[in-house]
Write a protein that holds these residues in place. Structure first.
Motif, mmCIF file in Angstrom:
data_model
loop_
_atom_site.group_PDB
_atom_site.id
_atom_site.type_symbol
_atom_site.label_atom_id
_atom_site.label_comp_id
_atom_site.label_asym_id
_atom_site.label_seq_id
_atom_site.Cartn_x
_atom_site.Cartn_y
_atom_site.Cartn_z
ATOM 1 N N ALA A 136 0.902 -1.309 -0.077
ATOM 2 C CA ALA A 136 -0.098 -0.066 -0.057
ATOM 3 C C ALA A 136 0.711 1.236 -0.070
ATOM 4 O O ALA A 136 0.277 2.419 -0.312
ATOM 5 N N ASN A 137 2.090 1.125 0.686
ATOM 6 C CA ASN A 137 2.960 2.195 0.533
ATOM 7 C C ASN A 137 3.785 2.394 -0.916
ATOM 8 O O ASN A 137 4.180 3.454 -1.178
ATOM 9 N N LEU A 138 4.184 1.260 -1.416
ATOM 10 C CA LEU A 138 4.928 1.074 -2.605
ATOM 11 C C LEU A 138 4.586 -0.288 -3.109
ATOM 12 O O LEU A 138 5.060 -1.495 -2.834
ATOM 13 N N MET A 139 3.975 0.095 -4.335
ATOM 14 C CA MET A 139 3.306 -1.389 -5.143
ATOM 15 C C MET A 139 4.014 -1.822 -6.270
ATOM 16 O O MET A 139 3.599 -2.659 -6.766
ATOM 17 N N ARG A 140 5.023 -0.991 -6.538
ATOM 18 C CA ARG A 140 5.896 -1.462 -7.666
ATOM 19 C C ARG A 140 6.380 -2.869 -7.710
ATOM 20 O O ARG A 140 6.306 -3.674 -8.500
ATOM 21 N N PRO A 141 7.092 -3.467 -6.662
ATOM 22 C CA PRO A 141 7.445 -4.608 -6.447
ATOM 23 C C PRO A 141 6.534 -5.804 -6.571
ATOM 24 O O PRO A 141 6.604 -6.683 -7.031
ATOM 25 N N ALA A 142 5.241 -5.317 -5.803
ATOM 26 C CA ALA A 142 4.069 -6.281 -5.890
ATOM 27 C C ALA A 142 3.582 -6.665 -7.305
ATOM 28 O O ALA A 142 3.280 -7.660 -7.508
ATOM 29 N N GLN A 185 -5.648 1.450 -0.395
ATOM 30 C CA GLN A 185 -6.187 1.023 0.846
ATOM 31 C C GLN A 185 -6.485 -0.150 0.935
ATOM 32 O O GLN A 185 -7.181 -0.369 2.183
ATOM 33 N N TYR A 186 -6.062 -1.140 0.115
ATOM 34 C CA TYR A 186 -6.482 -2.409 0.259
ATOM 35 C C TYR A 186 -6.118 -3.048 1.586
ATOM 36 O O TYR A 186 -5.166 -2.441 2.159
ATOM 37 N N ASN A 187 -7.052 -3.754 2.031
ATOM 38 C CA ASN A 187 -6.575 -4.558 3.398
ATOM 39 C C ASN A 187 -6.947 -3.716 4.547
ATOM 40 O O ASN A 187 -6.436 -3.961 5.536
ATOM 41 N N ARG A 241 -4.827 -0.977 5.077
ATOM 42 C CA ARG A 241 -3.899 -0.262 5.252
ATOM 43 C C ARG A 241 -3.923 0.917 4.617
ATOM 44 O O ARG A 241 -4.419 1.021 3.420
ATOM 45 N N LEU A 242 -3.232 1.764 5.299
ATOM 46 C CA LEU A 242 -3.606 3.355 5.080
ATOM 47 C C LEU A 242 -2.353 4.010 4.591
ATOM 48 O O LEU A 242 -1.182 3.661 4.845
ATOM 49 N N ARG A 243 -2.295 4.912 3.700
ATOM 50 C CA ARG A 243 -1.413 5.517 3.074
ATOM 51 C C ARG A 243 -0.585 6.468 4.045
ATOM 52 O O ARG A 243 -1.077 7.112 4.873
ATOM 53 N N SER A 244 0.671 6.342 4.101
ATOM 54 C CA SER A 244 1.824 6.839 4.870
ATOM 55 C C SER A 244 1.841 8.444 4.746
ATOM 56 O O SER A 244 1.420 9.120 3.605
ATOM 57 N N ALA A 245 2.565 9.015 5.740
ATOM 58 C CA ALA A 245 2.881 10.357 5.701
ATOM 59 C C ALA A 245 4.219 10.517 4.551
ATOM 60 O O ALA A 245 4.799 9.546 4.199
ATOM 61 N N GLU A 246 4.338 11.943 4.092
ATOM 62 C CA GLU A 246 5.218 12.326 3.388
ATOM 63 C C GLU A 246 6.034 13.465 4.080
ATOM 64 O O GLU A 246 5.270 14.410 4.460
ATOM 65 N N VAL A 247 7.347 13.064 3.994
ATOM 66 C CA VAL A 247 8.111 14.237 4.589
ATOM 67 C C VAL A 247 9.103 14.799 3.960
ATOM 68 O O VAL A 247 9.971 14.186 3.159
ATOM 69 N N LEU A 248 9.504 16.107 3.841
ATOM 70 C CA LEU A 248 10.596 16.642 3.084
ATOM 71 C C LEU A 248 11.842 17.064 4.061
ATOM 72 O O LEU A 248 11.696 17.870 5.214
ATOM 73 N N LEU A 249 12.987 16.609 3.497
ATOM 74 C CA LEU A 249 14.379 16.696 4.156
ATOM 75 C C LEU A 249 14.680 18.152 3.556
ATOM 76 O O LEU A 249 15.012 18.070 2.196
#
Length: 419
Positions: free
Chosen positions: A311-317, A382-384, A386-394
């Motif tokens: 849910a955070n990074l689906m490219r590998p799946a 949001q499957y299962n 599972r909620l989308r995570s935060a985004e943070v800027l360094l």
């Protein structure tokens, strides 16, 4: 070996404010890359990068790119709305969509965006929808067949199948479209094409440019259309694997310049402006998915369970895509343990890595999953539950700023009808 843009000590401080998992972006890297791109094409006075919003649709990232002189490439109503709210105006917006609903063309026209038509039937649909044909308009070209670059200078072969893609007009349709648009009042014309994805070759863009430049000369001669811009689209890739070479944007820009001077200038078209719509190249290396090791499982294989998931990074799946993983604090330790690195979805494909050699991993370790700055958070879902995570800027000064909060259960429930 890929090196994170953040240290373990920095991350240990960041996670005190923002619990994992989260996507972390490197402001310094993003700005430097945007400047390198603009410098590489500075020989073309009208050059503009239209960042592909779909890659990283975060308002703060878009505003940062706007400060660096970039425009935006949008493909939906909400992307148009977001770009407008971020301060992009008129010619700073390119609208390239397919199977386009009428209301999206209406908003694109209201915002003064440059509309890039995906199909010849969209000419009449657009005229009927907004009541006119814009004076400045573009068409997307699909040459069909297979695009093959052969062995590039970097030793990689580039091949893709435009003929299998749902996008764009055929070559005869391009001529017909330009004639029809000219009859309906169009005065400035553009050409767009996208022939290959994530290429690791400095030769791809010059080869694509040569095809588009030659097509532009032919269309001018056939239709008399005044072609004022050519959009080289995306496709310039990034090295996801540590042993892959990175593209050199300065070399790419010089290759396009040579094609421009060989083809367009002799045809009296030396005033044509160039556009790009890079997403992955602009952002992917400058994003990390930061996650914490929760569990270790010893069954038929060795599993490392982390608090991030597909849910955070689906490219590998969904693609089996490779994303490099750094075990923070163990960057120089030998990679002598084989693991599957997994998330918590009830799907066996929810794996960030399979049979990956890493240093010995312990519960509580922080992992950095590389190259998630494009098509990372953007493809979340949001499957299962599972909620989308935060985004943070360094930030460039080393501080951090929350640029998207993590979703909560209340967000998940907000659209449900309970009674």
């Amino acid at each position: 070996m890929k090196k994170p843009f953040v240290s373990l000590e920095q991350l240990q401080e960041i996670v005190k404010d923002y619990p994992t998992p989260f996507h972390l972006y490197d402001e310094h890297g993003i700005r430097a890359n945007a400047r390198a791109l603009n410098q590489a094409f500075s020989w073309n006075p009208g050059f503009k990068e239209y960042f592909a919003v779909k890659a990283t649709p975060n308002p703060q990232i878009l505003k940062l790119l706007h400060e660096e002189g970039c425009g935006v490439d949008c493909s939906s109503l909400t992307e148009l709305m977001m770009s407008d709210r971020c301060g992009f105006k008129g010619g700073e917006i390119m609208f390239s969509s397919n199977d386009t609903p009428a209301e999206e063309f209406v908003l694109a026209d209201q915002l003064g965006a440059t509309i890039n038509l995906d199909d010849i039937t969209h000419i009449d649909f657009l005229q009927k929808t907004i009541g006119h044909i814009p004076k400045k308009i573009s068409c997307r070209f699909n040459p069909g067949g297979t695009f093959t670059l052969g062995e590039s200078k970097e030793g990689f072969q580039v091949m893709d199948n435009p003929g299998d893609a749902k996008y764009g007009l055929t070559r005869p349709q391009m001529t017909e479209a330009f004639r029809r648009l000219k009859e309906l009042g169009a005065e400035e014309f553009g050409i767009h094409a996208f022939l290959a994805s994530n290429t690791l070759s400095n030769d791809y863009y010059p080869a694509l440019a040569a095809i588009l430049f030659q097509t532009a000369v032919e269309l001018k001669n056939e239709t008399g259309a005044h072609i004022t811009f050519i959009n080289l689209s995306g496709g310039v890739g990034v090295p996801y694997r540590p042993d892959q070479p990175a593209n050199d944007i300065a070399v790419i820009g010089e290759g396009v310049r040579r094609a421009y001077e060989d083809i367009l200038v002799p045809a009296g078209m030396g005033d044509v402006s160039l556009c790009t719509e890079l997403g992955r190249f602009m952002l992917a290396p400058y994003g990390h998915l930061v996650t914490t090791v929760l569990h270790q499982k010893h069954t038929h294989k060795e599993y490392i369970g982390v608090d991030a998931c597909a849910a955070n990074l689906m490219r590998p799946a969904i693609y089996g895509a490779y994303h490099h993983i750094t075990v923070m604090g163990k960057e120089t330790a030998p990679c002598d343990h084989m693991y599957d690195v997994t998330g918590s979805l009830c799907e066996n494909s929810d794996k960030f890595a399979i049979d990956r050699m890493l240093p010995e991993v312990e519960t509580g370790d922080l992992l950095v999953i590389h190259d998630t700055g494009a098509h990372g958070h953007a493809m979340g879902y949001q499957y299962n539950g599972r909620l989308r995570s935060a985004e943070v800027l360094l930030c460039e000064d080393g501080s951090t700023r929350l640029i998207r909060r993590a979703e909560t259960p209340e967000d998940y429930f907000a659209t449900a009808i309970w009674d």
